[in-house]
Scaffold this motif. Structure first.
Motif, PDB file in Angstrom:
ATOM      1  N   ARG A 230      43.937  41.035  20.907  1.00  0.00           N
ATOM      2  CA  ARG A 230      43.040  40.804  20.046  1.00  0.00           C
ATOM      3  C   ARG A 230      41.816  40.198  20.604  1.00  0.00           C
ATOM      4  O   ARG A 230      40.514  39.922  20.238  1.00  0.00           O
ATOM      5  CB  ARG A 230      43.480  39.964  18.740  1.00  0.00           C
ATOM      6  N   PHE A 231      42.249  39.696  21.950  1.00  0.00           N
ATOM      7  CA  PHE A 231      40.897  39.073  22.737  1.00  0.00           C
ATOM      8  C   PHE A 231      41.424  39.060  24.194  1.00  0.00           C
ATOM      9  O   PHE A 231      42.438  38.903  24.423  1.00  0.00           O
ATOM     10  CB  PHE A 231      40.335  37.486  22.079  1.00  0.00           C
ATOM     11  N   ALA A 232      40.347  39.261  24.974  1.00  0.00           N
ATOM     12  CA  ALA A 232      40.858  39.522  26.479  1.00  0.00           C
ATOM     13  C   ALA A 232      39.573  39.401  27.200  1.00  0.00           C
ATOM     14  O   ALA A 232      38.561  39.381  26.957  1.00  0.00           O
ATOM     15  CB  ALA A 232      41.797  40.559  26.863  1.00  0.00           C
ATOM     16  N   GLY A 233      39.717  39.106  28.634  1.00  0.00           N
ATOM     17  CA  GLY A 233      38.714  39.435  29.519  1.00  0.00           C
ATOM     18  C   GLY A 233      38.067  38.199  29.944  1.00  0.00           C
ATOM     19  O   GLY A 233      38.028  37.006  29.208  1.00  0.00           O
ATOM     20  N   THR A 234      37.556  38.183  31.179  1.00  0.00           N
ATOM     21  CA  THR A 234      36.705  36.839  31.844  1.00  0.00           C
ATOM     22  C   THR A 234      35.439  36.421  30.985  1.00  0.00           C
ATOM     23  O   THR A 234      35.584  35.055  30.824  1.00  0.00           O
ATOM     24  CB  THR A 234      36.284  37.547  33.059  1.00  0.00           C
ATOM     25  N   GLY A 235      34.647  37.338  30.400  1.00  0.00           N
ATOM     26  CA  GLY A 235      33.687  36.996  29.556  1.00  0.00           C
ATOM     27  C   GLY A 235      34.275  36.080  28.330  1.00  0.00           C
ATOM     28  O   GLY A 235      33.495  34.978  27.985  1.00  0.00           O
ATOM     29  N   MET A 236      35.115  36.634  27.532  1.00  0.00           N
ATOM     30  CA  MET A 236      35.666  35.893  26.515  1.00  0.00           C
ATOM     31  C   MET A 236      36.401  34.523  26.864  1.00  0.00           C
ATOM     32  O   MET A 236      36.257  33.404  26.371  1.00  0.00           O
ATOM     33  CB  MET A 236      36.771  36.621  25.654  1.00  0.00           C
ATOM     34  N   GLN A 285      41.982  25.655  27.395  1.00  0.00           N
ATOM     35  CA  GLN A 285      43.122  26.207  28.138  1.00  0.00           C
ATOM     36  C   GLN A 285      43.161  27.819  27.941  1.00  0.00           C
ATOM     37  O   GLN A 285      43.660  28.301  28.723  1.00  0.00           O
ATOM     38  CB  GLN A 285      44.617  25.311  27.607  1.00  0.00           C
ATOM     39  N   VAL A 286      42.957  28.161  26.798  1.00  0.00           N
ATOM     40  CA  VAL A 286      43.003  29.458  26.441  1.00  0.00           C
ATOM     41  C   VAL A 286      41.982  30.346  27.222  1.00  0.00           C
ATOM     42  O   VAL A 286      42.202  31.265  27.848  1.00  0.00           O
ATOM     43  CB  VAL A 286      43.056  29.941  24.871  1.00  0.00           C
ATOM     44  N   ALA A 288      40.719  29.294  30.063  1.00  0.00           N
ATOM     45  CA  ALA A 288      41.201  29.406  31.525  1.00  0.00           C
ATOM     46  C   ALA A 288      42.013  30.566  31.740  1.00  0.00           C
ATOM     47  O   ALA A 288      41.914  31.189  32.723  1.00  0.00           O
ATOM     48  CB  ALA A 288      41.394  27.890  31.876  1.00  0.00           C
ATOM     49  N   VAL A 289      42.915  30.714  30.757  1.00  0.00           N
ATOM     50  CA  VAL A 289      43.942  31.622  31.013  1.00  0.00           C
ATOM     51  C   VAL A 289      43.321  32.977  30.957  1.00  0.00           C
ATOM     52  O   VAL A 289      43.834  33.735  31.861  1.00  0.00           O
ATOM     53  CB  VAL A 289      44.874  31.728  29.537  1.00  0.00           C
ATOM     54  N   LEU A 290      42.344  33.216  30.248  1.00  0.00           N
ATOM     55  CA  LEU A 290      41.554  34.498  30.197  1.00  0.00           C
ATOM     56  C   LEU A 290      40.795  34.559  31.480  1.00  0.00           C
ATOM     57  O   LEU A 290      40.747  35.760  32.208  1.00  0.00           O
ATOM     58  CB  LEU A 290      40.532  34.727  29.091  1.00  0.00           C
ATOM     59  N   ALA A 291      39.751  33.509  31.703  1.00  0.00           N
ATOM     60  CA  ALA A 291      38.962  33.499  32.873  1.00  0.00           C
ATOM     61  C   ALA A 291      39.486  33.986  34.126  1.00  0.00           C
ATOM     62  O   ALA A 291      39.180  34.477  35.272  1.00  0.00           O
ATOM     63  CB  ALA A 291      38.282  32.278  32.890  1.00  0.00           C
ATOM     64  N   PHE A 292      40.911  33.266  34.378  1.00  0.00           N
ATOM     65  CA  PHE A 292      41.319  33.231  35.858  1.00  0.00           C
ATOM     66  C   PHE A 292      42.717  34.349  35.843  1.00  0.00           C
ATOM     67  O   PHE A 292      43.246  34.584  36.929  1.00  0.00           O
ATOM     68  CB  PHE A 292      41.948  31.915  36.144  1.00  0.00           C
ATOM     69  N   GLU A 293      42.940  35.123  34.906  1.00  0.00           N
ATOM     70  CA  GLU A 293      43.856  35.990  34.719  1.00  0.00           C
ATOM     71  C   GLU A 293      43.758  37.172  35.972  1.00  0.00           C
ATOM     72  O   GLU A 293      44.780  37.313  36.419  1.00  0.00           O
ATOM     73  CB  GLU A 293      43.781  36.725  33.525  1.00  0.00           C
ATOM     74  N   SER A 294      42.627  37.748  36.303  1.00  0.00           N
ATOM     75  CA  SER A 294      42.559  38.793  37.301  1.00  0.00           C
ATOM     76  C   SER A 294      42.753  38.117  38.483  1.00  0.00           C
ATOM     77  O   SER A 294      43.566  38.635  39.318  1.00  0.00           O
ATOM     78  CB  SER A 294      41.172  39.311  37.287  1.00  0.00           C
TER      79      SER A 294
END
Length: 437
Positions: A230-236, A285-286, A288-294
């Motif tokens: 429902r949401f993902a990506g560095t921008g988010m 925290q959420v 950061a999880v998305l921003a650093f996932e790649s």
């Protein structure tokens, strides 16, 4: 920390990113707890302890980083969401799944409390000099087990809410938490709204404790939404980090405490009960999880890093339970070596050097403790079987919660003994297989 019964397909390789997130959070918790404990010595002997947040109010900002319990909830929900969704129409399987998790936490907790009881009995003949200053510190961290099992018991409801409402379920939780804080504050004017945090946390009301579940359900709901795309990506991720910083700035400016953990029980708090301010940490925290996932996934493709994550995942539960216990031998060793483990308060010469020495001593002493605990637990893990009887599971849950609450409230003396009785009963009930439900 590693959770049992997390569903994944047989053909798909294990996703190490959630494991890495939990490993990172675990290390933050462990080192954060050691950093916060300030031994106090008199003539070279430890006689008391302080908490960093009590002696230095500015340390509250550090808790924006070290309060990582929401991350555990977020990741656990994300990993478990698919399997729970498949079991939504089978209440017995859901209860059995929760019983397995409760049992996996109860069994090592029995060992921990049993050792505390032995140490407490021994301390009666040695004066209890090391145990007394750390008494409540040795059991208060068990609150995390209660909170995690509590929200996981409601995981099927969270999955249903995500299926029917999507991200509106997240908004609903935020709205309910905000309403509860408003009712606690009872602002009578615009100026009162600007002091919302101060008024809401001035005293803990019964109504405020509703947020004990509402606020902690938020990272669970976010984890499910993330798992379902429902949401993902560095921008988010960057947007959520910005939201978290603005959220924390606004809530603290309105009078909510700066710290997101408690240095002492009974004062103004964002944790007991949880408040709107604590949600700011969740957004951070959420995000950061998305921003650093790649970046994290590229690193996890390296075998050496993946092995470290696997090892920390296997050691997660024992390390969380026993890292505070390691402060006992660390204090003894610090005394023997004449180490500067009592370095005064922040701002005084040597304070941070003393903190580093204390953390190194704790890390050194936790190693043999972990080796002994892991060797013991490995020998008794094979016969774990969770109960199939509904009444046994419910009784086991009540015994587990009661035992841990007693340990938290009363400390190692006498809480560990009372808690041991409850948690041991829970371990027995959750393994029991009655003839009928």
């Amino acid at each position: 920390m590693q959770q049992p019964n997390e569903t994944r397909t047989e053909s798909a390789p294990r996703d190490r990113y959630p494991d890495a997130l939990r490993a990172l959070a675990l290390l933050v918790v462990v080192f954060g707890h050691w950093l916060a404990t300030l031994p106090r010595l008199d003539e070279g002997l430890m006689v008391d302890t302080d908490h960093l947040l009590v002696v230095w109010e500015g340390a509250g900002m550090l808790t924006w980083v070290v309060q990582v319990v929401p991350l555990f909830v977020f990741v656990s929900a994300a990993v478990s969401a698919t399997g729970v969704r498949r079991r939504l129409n089978d209440g017995h399987r859901q209860l059995h799944w929760w019983a397995g998790r409760a049992l996996a936490l109860a069994r090592p907790t029995v060992t921990y409390l049993a050792v505390l009881v032995a140490v407490a009995l021994l301390s009666r003949y040695t004066g209890g000099r090391f145990l007394a200053p750390l008494n409540h510190s040795l059991t208060i961290h068990l609150w995390f087990l209660l909170m995690l099992l509590g929200v996981q018991a409601l995981l099927p409801l969270s999955v249903r809410a995500d299926r029917r409402l999507g991200l509106r379920a997240v908004g609903l939780l935020v709205g309910v938490a905000a309403l509860i804080d408003m009712l606690r504050a009872q602002p009578g004017s615009l100026s009162d709204l600007l002091r919302l945090g101060e008024l809401a946390t001035d005293h803990a009301t019964v109504l405020g404790w509703v947020n004990l579940m509402v606020v902690w359900l938020l990272p669970q709901q976010l984890g499910i939404a993330w798992r379902h795309g429902r949401f993902a990506g560095t921008g988010m991720g960057l947007m959520l980090i910005a939201l978290g910083l603005v959220w924390l700035g606004a809530t603290v400016s309105s009078g909510y405490p700066l710290a997101m953990v408690d240095g002492e029980v009974g004062g103004r708090s964002n944790l007991l009960p949880p408040t709107l301010a604590l949600m700011g940490v969740m957004w951070l925290q959420v995000g950061a999880v998305l921003a650093f996932e790649s970046t994290a996934r590229r690193l996890l493709a390296r075998r050496s890093i993946s092995r470290v994550v696997t090892l920390l995942g296997a050691l997660g539960m024992p390390l969380y339970l026993w890292h505070k216990f390691a402060e006992l031998p660390a204090a003894w060793l610090g005394e023997k070596l004449g180490a500067p483990i009592d370095a005064g308060v922040p701002g005084e010469p040597g304070f941070w050097w003393g903190r580093l020495v204390w953390i190194l001593l704790c890390a050194l002493m936790v190693t043999p403790v972990m080796a002994a605990v892991v060797a013991f637990e490995m020998r008794r893990r094979q016969d774990v079987v969770s109960a199939t009887g509904t009444r046994a599971i419910l009784a086991g849950g009540v015994a587990l919660f009661s035992g841990i609450l007693a340990s938290m409230a009363l400390g190692a003396i006498p809480g560990a003994l009372i808690g041991l009785l409850g948690v041991a009963a829970a371990s027995r009930l959750l393994r029991f297989r009655p003839q009928s439900c």
